[in-house]
Design a protein around this motif. Structure first.
Motif, PDB file in Angstrom:
ATOM      1  N   CYS A   1     -63.461  34.663 -34.416  1.00 42.13           N
ATOM      2  CA  CYS A   1     -63.978  33.364 -33.982  1.00 42.13           C
ATOM      3  C   CYS A   1     -64.788  32.699 -35.090  1.00 42.13           C
ATOM      4  CB  CYS A   1     -64.833  33.550 -32.727  1.00 42.13           C
ATOM      5  SG  CYS A   1     -65.508  32.011 -32.069  1.00 42.13           S
ATOM      6  N   ILE A   2     -65.635  33.469 -35.734  1.00 46.41           N
ATOM      7  CA  ILE A   2     -66.437  32.920 -36.837  1.00 46.41           C
ATOM      8  C   ILE A   2     -65.529  32.488 -37.996  1.00 46.41           C
ATOM      9  CG2 ILE A   2     -68.164  33.500 -38.584  1.00 46.41           C
ATOM     10  CD1 ILE A   2     -69.485  35.289 -36.469  1.00 46.41           C
ATOM     11  N   LEU A   3     -64.544  33.331 -38.333  1.00 51.05           N
ATOM     12  CA  LEU A   3     -63.630  32.985 -39.423  1.00 51.05           C
ATOM     13  C   LEU A   3     -62.827  31.731 -39.104  1.00 51.05           C
ATOM     14  CD1 LEU A   3     -62.266  36.515 -40.421  1.00 51.05           C
ATOM     15  CD2 LEU A   3     -63.748  35.036 -41.800  1.00 51.05           C
ATOM     16  N   LEU A   4     -62.373  31.608 -37.869  1.00 55.40           N
ATOM     17  CA  LEU A   4     -61.584  30.429 -37.500  1.00 55.40           C
ATOM     18  C   LEU A   4     -62.437  29.164 -37.562  1.00 55.40           C
ATOM     19  CD1 LEU A   4     -58.873  29.344 -36.467  1.00 55.40           C
ATOM     20  CD2 LEU A   4     -59.701  29.720 -34.134  1.00 55.40           C
ATOM     21  N   SER A   5     -63.677  29.253 -37.111  1.00 57.72           N
ATOM     22  CA  SER A   5     -64.563  28.088 -37.166  1.00 57.72           C
ATOM     23  C   SER A   5     -64.817  27.676 -38.609  1.00 57.72           C
ATOM     24  CB  SER A   5     -65.882  28.402 -36.456  1.00 57.72           C
ATOM     25  OG  SER A   5     -65.653  28.749 -35.099  1.00 57.72           O
ATOM     26  N   LEU A   6     -65.065  28.669 -39.477  1.00 65.10           N
ATOM     27  CA  LEU A   6     -65.256  28.364 -40.896  1.00 65.10           C
ATOM     28  C   LEU A   6     -63.979  27.798 -41.517  1.00 65.10           C
ATOM     29  CD1 LEU A   6     -67.324  31.476 -42.054  1.00 65.10           C
ATOM     30  CD2 LEU A   6     -68.146  29.114 -41.823  1.00 65.10           C
ATOM     31  N   ALA A   7     -62.848  28.310 -41.076  1.00 61.64           N
ATOM     32  CA  ALA A   7     -61.573  27.819 -41.605  1.00 61.64           C
ATOM     33  C   ALA A   7     -61.377  26.338 -41.293  1.00 61.64           C
ATOM     34  CB  ALA A   7     -60.421  28.639 -41.040  1.00 61.64           C
ATOM     35  N   PHE A   8     -61.709  25.933 -40.059  1.00 63.71           N
ATOM     36  CA  PHE A   8     -61.605  24.519 -39.716  1.00 63.71           C
ATOM     37  C   PHE A   8     -62.564  23.680 -40.557  1.00 63.71           C
ATOM     38  CE2 PHE A   8     -59.848  25.920 -35.482  1.00 63.71           C
ATOM     39  CZ  PHE A   8     -58.627  25.281 -35.625  1.00 63.71           C
ATOM     40  N   LEU A   9     -63.787  24.182 -40.732  1.00 65.82           N
ATOM     41  CA  LEU A   9     -64.800  23.400 -41.439  1.00 65.82           C
ATOM     42  C   LEU A   9     -64.503  23.300 -42.936  1.00 65.82           C
ATOM     43  CD1 LEU A   9     -68.013  24.764 -39.672  1.00 65.82           C
ATOM     44  CD2 LEU A   9     -66.967  22.520 -39.360  1.00 65.82           C
ATOM     45  N   ARG A  10     -63.954  24.366 -43.517  1.00 61.63           N
ATOM     46  CA  ARG A  10     -63.734  24.399 -44.965  1.00 61.63           C
ATOM     47  C   ARG A  10     -62.285  24.119 -45.366  1.00 61.63           C
ATOM     48  NH1 ARG A  10     -67.901  27.142 -47.731  1.00 61.63           N
ATOM     49  NH2 ARG A  10     -66.399  27.750 -49.349  1.00 61.63           N
ATOM     50  N   SER A  11     -61.387  24.142 -44.370  1.00 59.36           N
ATOM     51  CA  SER A  11     -59.954  23.878 -44.625  1.00 59.36           C
ATOM     52  C   SER A  11     -59.386  24.802 -45.690  1.00 59.36           C
ATOM     53  CB  SER A  11     -59.743  22.410 -45.032  1.00 59.36           C
ATOM     54  OG  SER A  11     -60.144  21.550 -43.999  1.00 59.36           O
ATOM     55  N   GLU A  12     -59.690  26.099 -45.569  1.00 60.45           N
ATOM     56  CA  GLU A  12     -59.205  27.091 -46.534  1.00 60.45           C
ATOM     57  C   GLU A  12     -58.120  27.945 -45.893  1.00 60.45           C
ATOM     58  OE1 GLU A  12     -62.185  29.406 -48.392  1.00 60.45           O
ATOM     59  OE2 GLU A  12     -63.355  27.675 -49.089  1.00 60.45           O
ATOM     60  N   ALA A  13     -56.977  28.024 -46.546  1.00 60.81           N
ATOM     61  CA  ALA A  13     -55.843  28.761 -45.994  1.00 60.81           C
ATOM     62  C   ALA A  13     -56.163  30.244 -45.804  1.00 60.81           C
ATOM     63  CB  ALA A  13     -54.633  28.600 -46.910  1.00 60.81           C
ATOM     64  N   MET A  14     -56.891  30.841 -46.748  1.00 57.21           N
ATOM     65  CA  MET A  14     -57.182  32.269 -46.640  1.00 57.21           C
ATOM     66  C   MET A  14     -58.036  32.577 -45.413  1.00 57.21           C
ATOM     67  SD  MET A  14     -56.722  35.278 -47.615  1.00 57.21           S
ATOM     68  CE  MET A  14     -55.797  34.948 -49.117  1.00 57.21           C
ATOM     69  N   LEU A  15     -58.973  31.694 -45.092  1.00 60.35           N
ATOM     70  CA  LEU A  15     -59.788  31.901 -43.895  1.00 60.35           C
ATOM     71  C   LEU A  15     -58.930  31.829 -42.634  1.00 60.35           C
ATOM     72  CD1 LEU A  15     -63.007  29.847 -44.764  1.00 60.35           C
ATOM     73  CD2 LEU A  15     -62.775  32.340 -44.625  1.00 60.35           C
TER      74      LEU A  15
ATOM     75  N   ALA B   1     -49.683  26.621 -39.619  1.00 60.15           N
ATOM     76  CA  ALA B   1     -49.443  25.443 -40.449  1.00 60.15           C
ATOM     77  C   ALA B   1     -50.588  25.205 -41.425  1.00 60.15           C
ATOM     78  CB  ALA B   1     -49.244  24.212 -39.570  1.00 60.15           C
ATOM     79  N   PHE B   2     -51.782  25.714 -41.086  1.00 61.77           N
ATOM     80  CA  PHE B   2     -52.925  25.610 -41.997  1.00 61.77           C
ATOM     81  C   PHE B   2     -52.982  26.811 -42.941  1.00 61.77           C
ATOM     82  CE2 PHE B   2     -54.116  23.297 -38.141  1.00 61.77           C
ATOM     83  CZ  PHE B   2     -54.515  22.080 -38.677  1.00 61.77           C
ATOM     84  N   ALA B   3     -52.484  27.947 -42.478  1.00 61.63           N
ATOM     85  CA  ALA B   3     -52.527  29.156 -43.314  1.00 61.63           C
ATOM     86  C   ALA B   3     -51.422  29.167 -44.359  1.00 61.63           C
ATOM     87  CB  ALA B   3     -52.415  30.395 -42.429  1.00 61.63           C
ATOM     88  N   TRP B   4     -50.284  28.562 -44.020  1.00 61.31           N
ATOM     89  CA  TRP B   4     -49.151  28.488 -44.950  1.00 61.31           C
ATOM     90  C   TRP B   4     -48.588  27.063 -44.893  1.00 61.31           C
ATOM     91  CZ3 TRP B   4     -49.829  32.610 -41.576  1.00 61.31           C
ATOM     92  CH2 TRP B   4     -50.108  33.842 -42.182  1.00 61.31           C
ATOM     93  N   PRO B   5     -47.927  26.619 -45.908  1.00 61.54           N
ATOM     94  CA  PRO B   5     -47.388  25.244 -45.904  1.00 61.54           C
ATOM     95  C   PRO B   5     -46.155  25.131 -45.015  1.00 61.54           C
ATOM     96  CG  PRO B   5     -46.809  26.354 -47.944  1.00 61.54           C
ATOM     97  CD  PRO B   5     -47.721  27.291 -47.207  1.00 61.54           C
ATOM     98  N   LEU B   6     -46.387  25.005 -43.701  1.00 58.26           N
ATOM     99  CA  LEU B   6     -45.288  24.895 -42.744  1.00 58.26           C
ATOM    100  C   LEU B   6     -45.323  23.512 -42.104  1.00 58.26           C
ATOM    101  CD1 LEU B   6     -45.665  28.346 -40.937  1.00 58.26           C
ATOM    102  CD2 LEU B   6     -44.136  27.777 -42.826  1.00 58.26           C
ATOM    103  N   ALA B   7     -44.172  22.940 -41.910  1.00 60.44           N
ATOM    104  CA  ALA B   7     -44.051  21.639 -41.247  1.00 60.44           C
ATOM    105  C   ALA B   7     -43.827  21.876 -39.755  1.00 60.44           C
ATOM    106  CB  ALA B   7     -42.907  20.831 -41.846  1.00 60.44           C
ATOM    107  N   LEU B   8     -44.882  21.694 -38.962  1.00 55.41           N
ATOM    108  CA  LEU B   8     -44.817  21.962 -37.525  1.00 55.41           C
ATOM    109  C   LEU B   8     -45.359  20.759 -36.756  1.00 55.41           C
ATOM    110  CD1 LEU B   8     -46.215  25.620 -37.510  1.00 55.41           C
ATOM    111  CD2 LEU B   8     -43.835  24.933 -37.237  1.00 55.41           C
ATOM    112  N   PRO B   9     -44.890  20.553 -35.507  1.00 53.64           N
ATOM    113  CA  PRO B   9     -45.432  19.459 -34.670  1.00 53.64           C
ATOM    114  C   PRO B   9     -46.816  19.841 -34.133  1.00 53.64           C
ATOM    115  CG  PRO B   9     -43.784  20.702 -33.452  1.00 53.64           C
ATOM    116  CD  PRO B   9     -43.797  21.275 -34.837  1.00 53.64           C
ATOM    117  N   LEU B  10     -47.840  19.645 -34.939  1.00 55.19           N
ATOM    118  CA  LEU B  10     -49.166  20.178 -34.623  1.00 55.19           C
ATOM    119  C   LEU B  10     -49.767  19.583 -33.355  1.00 55.19           C
ATOM    120  CD1 LEU B  10     -50.885  20.522 -38.119  1.00 55.19           C
ATOM    121  CD2 LEU B  10     -50.165  22.323 -36.555  1.00 55.19           C
ATOM    122  N   ILE B  11     -49.611  18.283 -33.158  1.00 50.49           N
ATOM    123  CA  ILE B  11     -50.217  17.660 -31.980  1.00 50.49           C
ATOM    124  C   ILE B  11     -49.612  18.218 -30.703  1.00 50.49           C
ATOM    125  CG2 ILE B  11     -50.471  15.486 -30.730  1.00 50.49           C
ATOM    126  CD1 ILE B  11     -50.789  14.067 -33.373  1.00 50.49           C
TER     127      ILE B  11
END
Length: 439
Positions: free
Chosen positions: A100-114, A170-180
């Motif tokens: 949960c903490i990693l996912l929240s940081l991932a959204f805030l920092r937009s880092e694929a590794m997180l 789609a955030f972790a790897w460059p994938l084209a997905l219907p995110l919405i």
């Protein structure tokens, strides 16, 4: 009907309590994030801070407490023995907390590794939970109303997990997905199936037991879970059809889902009105959460069917605040004030009996006065959270402050209850020395 409880199968106290003591910390983190972000966070549900805030509550607070309650209920109510519950609790708790903490940081920092690390942790935790609980629930449990709701909620969790992992990929790897589209489906299955159905299943047991009300009508307990599952499946399937079929199928499914949750909310309020004891703080938590559930359902329908409401930018955020904070967090908050003192009293009663000592009364472990004071702050937080999307400049940080105070107060009350347990066990019997104990 309520099932006769099998308390001899109750797990060790630490198994459910570790989840319940941790949950308020995530609510406090969510409040801190909202206070730091300020009005900007309420501009859209798609902003990084908004997504981080949402998952701190849905995973860190709601899922944490629900997993702890689920492990307890499956063994006591359904008679299902979970293999190695201590190990299961330790692994699921750790992976969900870290993820949960990693996912929240991932959204805030937009880092694929997180995102990759978060997916690994959350996937491990939820899959372990589904494996530990799902097999027994589907194979060994008697099909009571509570068990049926739990079965469907776990199925909903599996669907929500699959959709969430796909969207996050789609955030972790460059994938084209219907995110919405994926995110809307993920939110619906996570909130309505995992949170909603599990709350309904638990309510069938705890409302008559702890609130001393009549039991739920047989017709409701037999068909409500099926109606919600059918509505979710129909709403999801509507995306596969071309217009206008998709439109009317989605509208029909939305109406069915809202009617199901409205029916549950109204019926539970009726049962609480027939309570055989004077209302206490937990009754107020229940009533407030049910009113928020009803309001969120009506507001959602307004957004679906009324063009003027659908175009309001604040509406989806207010609906989310009503459902997640007003309904989910509040009903869990109220249940914690019944479940935690009861579990502590039950374990103390058995451990102190051999010494000829009595456990503290349940009402002394967390007093109604302490719970009532926190309820007042929680109620203010709900009002402010719901109104903040409309007047963000004025109310955003005030709502965050109120919610943070409420979460902190809940954590203090639960920690105080755990302290009573440790103190009672640490007190030596006459003529005996004893080292301090842990949970």
């Amino acid at each position: 009907m309520q099932r006769i409880l099998s308390f001899e199968q109750t797990p060790a106290l630490l198994v459910p309590l570790r989840f319940m003591l941790t949950a308020p910390l995530f609510a406090l983190l969510a409040a801190a994030l909202m206070f730091w972000s300020g009005p900007d966070m309420l501009a859209s549900r798609w902003l990084p801070a908004t997504l981080a805030f949402t998952h701190l509550l849905t995973i860190g607070f709601l899922s944490m407490t629900m997993v702890g309650a689920l492990i307890q209920i499956l063994q006591v109510v359904a008679g299902i023995e979970i293999a190695r519950p201590r190990l299961t609790a330790a692994i699921v708790h750790t992976t969900l907390a870290v993820g949960c903490i990693l996912l929240s940081l991932a959204f805030l920092r937009s880092e694929a590794m997180l995102f990759r690390l978060a997916l690994a942790c959350l996937g491990t935790g939820f899959l372990w939970l589904l494996a530990a609980c799902g097999i027994g629930v589907w194979r060994d449990a008697q099909p009571t109303a509570t068990v049926t709701a739990i079965r469907f909620s776990l199925a909903g969790l599996a669907v929500a997990l699959s959709l969430g992992v796909t969207a996050a990929s789609a955030f972790a790897w460059p994938l084209a997905l219907p995110l919405i589209e994926l995110t809307n489906l993920h939110a619906a299955w996570g909130l309505l199936a995992w949170v909603g159905l599990l709350t309904i299943g638990v309510a069938y047991q705890v409302v008559p037991m702890f609130q001393v009300t009549p039991v739920y009508p047989v017709f409701m307990t037999r068909w409500l879970s099926w109606a919600i599952l059918a509505g979710l499946c129909s709403w999801s399937a509507s995306r596969l059809f071309p217009a206008p079929v998709s439109g009317w199928l989605a509208d029909l499914a939305s109406l069915a889902l809202c009617a199901a949750f409205l029916g549950f909310g109204v019926q539970t309020l009726r049962l609480l009105a027939q309570r055989k004891r004077p209302p206490d703080a937990t009754t107020q938590f229940w009533r407030t959460s049910l009113l928020c559930l009803i309001a969120s359902a009506l507001l959602w329908l307004a957004g679906e069917w009324m063009p003027a409401a659908a175009n309001a930018a604040w509406l989806p955020i207010s609906v989310g605040a009503l459902f997640i904070v007003g309904f989910g967090c509040t009903v869990v908050n109220g249940m914690l004030y019944k479940i935690v003192p009861f579990l502590i009293w039950y374990h103390l009663q058995h451990q102190l009996a051999s010494q000829g000592r009595k456990a503290p009364n349940v009402r002394q472990i967390i007093t109604d006065r302490a719970a009532s004071r926190q309820f007042q702050v929680q109620f203010c937080a709900i009002v402010l959270m719901t109104a903040a999307p409309i007047w963000p400049e004025m109310l955003a940080r005030l709502a965050a402050l109120a919610f943070g105070i409420s979460a902190c107060w809940l954590g203090i009350n639960l920690a105080h209850a755990a302290g009573i347990y440790r103190t009672a066990l640490a007190e030596p019997a006459p003529g005996e020395r004893r080292a301090p104990v842990t949970l």
